[in-house]
Design a protein around this motif. Structure first.
Motif, PDB file in Angstrom:
ATOM      1  N   PHE A  11      36.533 -18.298  48.096  1.00  0.00           N
ATOM      2  CA  PHE A  11      35.713 -18.582  46.923  1.00  0.00           C
ATOM      3  C   PHE A  11      34.262 -18.191  47.200  1.00  0.00           C
ATOM      4  CE2 PHE A  11      33.284 -21.295  43.979  1.00  0.00           C
ATOM      5  CZ  PHE A  11      33.930 -20.983  42.794  1.00  0.00           C
ATOM      6  N   PRO A  12      33.674 -17.318  46.347  1.00  0.00           N
ATOM      7  CA  PRO A  12      32.325 -16.814  46.622  1.00  0.00           C
ATOM      8  C   PRO A  12      31.224 -17.753  46.135  1.00  0.00           C
ATOM      9  CG  PRO A  12      33.189 -15.763  44.673  1.00  0.00           C
ATOM     10  CD  PRO A  12      34.280 -16.686  45.168  1.00  0.00           C
ATOM     11  N   GLU A  13      30.091 -17.665  46.800  1.00  0.00           N
ATOM     12  CA  GLU A  13      28.926 -18.463  46.392  1.00  0.00           C
ATOM     13  C   GLU A  13      28.266 -17.861  45.155  1.00  0.00           C
ATOM     14  OE1 GLU A  13      25.122 -20.661  48.501  1.00  0.00           O
ATOM     15  OE2 GLU A  13      26.112 -19.016  49.527  1.00  0.00           O
ATOM     16  N   TYR A  73      38.784 -12.460  45.030  1.00  0.00           N
ATOM     17  CA  TYR A  73      39.290 -12.132  46.361  1.00  0.00           C
ATOM     18  C   TYR A  73      38.832 -10.754  46.819  1.00  0.00           C
ATOM     19  CZ  TYR A  73      42.940  -8.821  44.878  1.00  0.00           C
ATOM     20  OH  TYR A  73      43.610  -7.719  44.397  1.00  0.00           O
ATOM     21  N   ALA A  74      38.384  -9.915  45.872  1.00  0.00           N
ATOM     22  CA  ALA A  74      38.006  -8.536  46.192  1.00  0.00           C
ATOM     23  C   ALA A  74      36.492  -8.343  46.285  1.00  0.00           C
ATOM     24  CB  ALA A  74      38.587  -7.590  45.144  1.00  0.00           C
ATOM     25  N   PHE A  79      42.446 -19.373  47.995  1.00  0.00           N
ATOM     26  CA  PHE A  79      42.738 -19.192  49.417  1.00  0.00           C
ATOM     27  C   PHE A  79      43.657 -17.994  49.632  1.00  0.00           C
ATOM     28  CE2 PHE A  79      41.696 -23.690  49.300  1.00  0.00           C
ATOM     29  CZ  PHE A  79      40.949 -23.858  50.456  1.00  0.00           C
ATOM     30  N   PHE A  80      43.454 -17.305  50.749  1.00  0.00           N
ATOM     31  CA  PHE A  80      44.446 -16.353  51.233  1.00  0.00           C
ATOM     32  C   PHE A  80      45.431 -17.151  52.083  1.00  0.00           C
ATOM     33  CE2 PHE A  80      40.621 -13.492  51.076  1.00  0.00           C
ATOM     34  CZ  PHE A  80      41.055 -12.742  49.993  1.00  0.00           C
ATOM     35  N   ILE A  81      46.693 -16.744  52.040  1.00  0.00           N
ATOM     36  CA  ILE A  81      47.717 -17.401  52.862  1.00  0.00           C
ATOM     37  C   ILE A  81      48.176 -16.430  53.938  1.00  0.00           C
ATOM     38  CG2 ILE A  81      49.930 -18.607  52.879  1.00  0.00           C
ATOM     39  CD1 ILE A  81      49.625 -19.047  49.869  1.00  0.00           C
ATOM     40  N   VAL A 100      57.176 -21.806  61.810  1.00  0.00           N
ATOM     41  CA  VAL A 100      56.395 -20.969  60.895  1.00  0.00           C
ATOM     42  C   VAL A 100      55.048 -21.652  60.707  1.00  0.00           C
ATOM     43  CG1 VAL A 100      56.237 -19.927  58.612  1.00  0.00           C
ATOM     44  CG2 VAL A 100      58.475 -20.157  59.724  1.00  0.00           C
ATOM     45  N   ILE A 101      54.012 -20.999  61.219  1.00  0.00           N
ATOM     46  CA  ILE A 101      52.651 -21.530  61.130  1.00  0.00           C
ATOM     47  C   ILE A 101      51.984 -20.898  59.903  1.00  0.00           C
ATOM     48  CG2 ILE A 101      50.411 -21.719  62.303  1.00  0.00           C
ATOM     49  CD1 ILE A 101      52.035 -21.149  64.958  1.00  0.00           C
ATOM     50  N   THR A 102      51.522 -21.734  58.980  1.00  0.00           N
ATOM     51  CA  THR A 102      50.853 -21.236  57.779  1.00  0.00           C
ATOM     52  C   THR A 102      49.366 -21.566  57.840  1.00  0.00           C
ATOM     53  OG1 THR A 102      52.853 -21.496  56.439  1.00  0.00           O
ATOM     54  CG2 THR A 102      50.769 -21.337  55.269  1.00  0.00           C
ATOM     55  N   LEU A 103      48.551 -20.575  57.507  1.00  0.00           N
ATOM     56  CA  LEU A 103      47.098 -20.723  57.594  1.00  0.00           C
ATOM     57  C   LEU A 103      46.458 -20.350  56.267  1.00  0.00           C
ATOM     58  CD1 LEU A 103      47.676 -18.717  60.657  1.00  0.00           C
ATOM     59  CD2 LEU A 103      46.361 -20.820  60.996  1.00  0.00           C
ATOM     60  N   LEU A 104      45.477 -21.132  55.845  1.00  0.00           N
ATOM     61  CA  LEU A 104      44.754 -20.849  54.616  1.00  0.00           C
ATOM     62  C   LEU A 104      43.314 -20.468  54.942  1.00  0.00           C
ATOM     63  CD1 LEU A 104      45.880 -23.780  52.249  1.00  0.00           C
ATOM     64  CD2 LEU A 104      47.035 -21.615  52.728  1.00  0.00           C
TER      65      LEU A 104
END
Length: 306
Positions: free
Chosen positions: A80-82, A95-96, A163-165, A72-76
């Motif tokens: 976070f906006p500037e 996130y939106a 982070f999105f996962i 199971v490969i997990t990626l982040l």
């Protein structure tokens, strides 16, 4: 090629695609998580989100999603906006701010799987992001990418929690990380203390049926129960993340698709009030806000205004 070389290639491809972190865990059945999820559902913390009760076996066993699953490969992916919204504007979860992350990440996962097949060989794999029956935070922990905080979010010691996962399950055998990262929340209870609706309970349990994100996005009723105080949040909520000390390490993302829409940054309260359905459909056609639909946004505006 060896497992070590395969693992190095997978992590290199993930980095090329813009993912900030990549961790890998052995695909096993999540027995402990099964009991915890069962208890959470039994208490009704999912509210009207009945879909969370579906596909229970798929959520806890990666082999049910990919036959012969080994890794199971997990990626982040940092979101976070500037830039931030106007101070008095109805609030939107960070996130939106840009394009719908589901589309952005699905595209990256597809390219990652394609690169693995081209350079390693024909393997089976499936990518998942958020809306699929995968316990992504558990896999992120098992991959050494962070710990689950008291607010239920994955926290990375170097970069916080914005982070999105994403998850890629494959039958390719790889090298696995050492396991769970240490929990660094300590005695801090800021997320619990600041939650406007008291949705965060002891023991790292979040009552989803009380969460502002649930009310403003998931709840499809015409009216929101009037006893709640939303602190001007119109779509989602970031309070528990904004007050988390670990998010002082958050840095602006580098993903062009997450660049904030000008309207999200610049719309005043009056602009939102005057927004027509036609304009909403044009401006937010690629935005997560379309999930609430125009009627939902208007309902939320009415609730935080009264």
């Amino acid at each position: 090629m060896s497992k070590e070389k395969h693992t190095q290639l997978v992590k290199a491809y993930a980095k090329q695609l813009g993912f900030d972190f990549c961790g890998i865990a052995k695909a096993v059945k999540l027995e402990e998580d099964a009991r915890r999820l069962e208890s959470w559902l039994h208490k009704g913390f999912n509210g009207s989100m009945q879909y969370m009760e579906n596909y229970f076996e798929l959520r806890i066993d990666p082999a049910k999603l990919v036959p012969g699953a080994k890794s199971v490969i997990t990626l982040l992916l940092n979101y976070f906006p500037e830039e931030q919204q106007q101070e008095e504007a109805p609030k939107i979860a960070k996130y939106a701010y840009g394009k719908d992350y589901h589309e952005v990440i699905r595209r990256k996962l597809k390219l990652l799987l394609q690169s693995i097949k081209e350079h390693i060989g024909e393997i089976n794999g499936r990518g998942f992001v958020d809306s699929a029956p995968v316990l992504e935070r558990t896999w992120a922990q098992k991959s050494g990418l962070g710990w689950v905080g008291k607010n239920g979010n994955l926290i990375n010691k170097q970069s916080g929690s914005f982070f999105f996962i994403a998850t890629l399950i494959t039958d390719l055998e790889l090298e696995y990380e050492d396991g769970f990262a240490k929990d660094y929340c300590g005695t801090c209870t800021k997320c619990i203390d600041h939650c406007p609706t008291e949705a965060i309970l002891p023991g790292k349990v979040v009552d989803g049926s009380k969460c502002i994100s649930y009310f403003t996005i998931e709840l499809k009723d015409a009216l929101i129960p009037a006893k709640n105080e939303f602190s001007n949040w119109m779509f989602g909520c970031d309070v528990c993340q904004d007050v988390c000390p670990w998010n002082r390490f958050s840095k602006p993302n580098n993903e062009i698709d997450f660049k904030p829409l000008p309207e999200i940054l610049n719309f005043s309260k009056d602009d939102w009030e005057e927004l027509t359905e036609e304009s909403f459909r044009v401006i937010f056609k690629d935005s997560p806000l379309k999930r609430s639909k125009f009627e939902g946004i208007k309902r939320n505006l009415h609730f935080i205004r009264t």
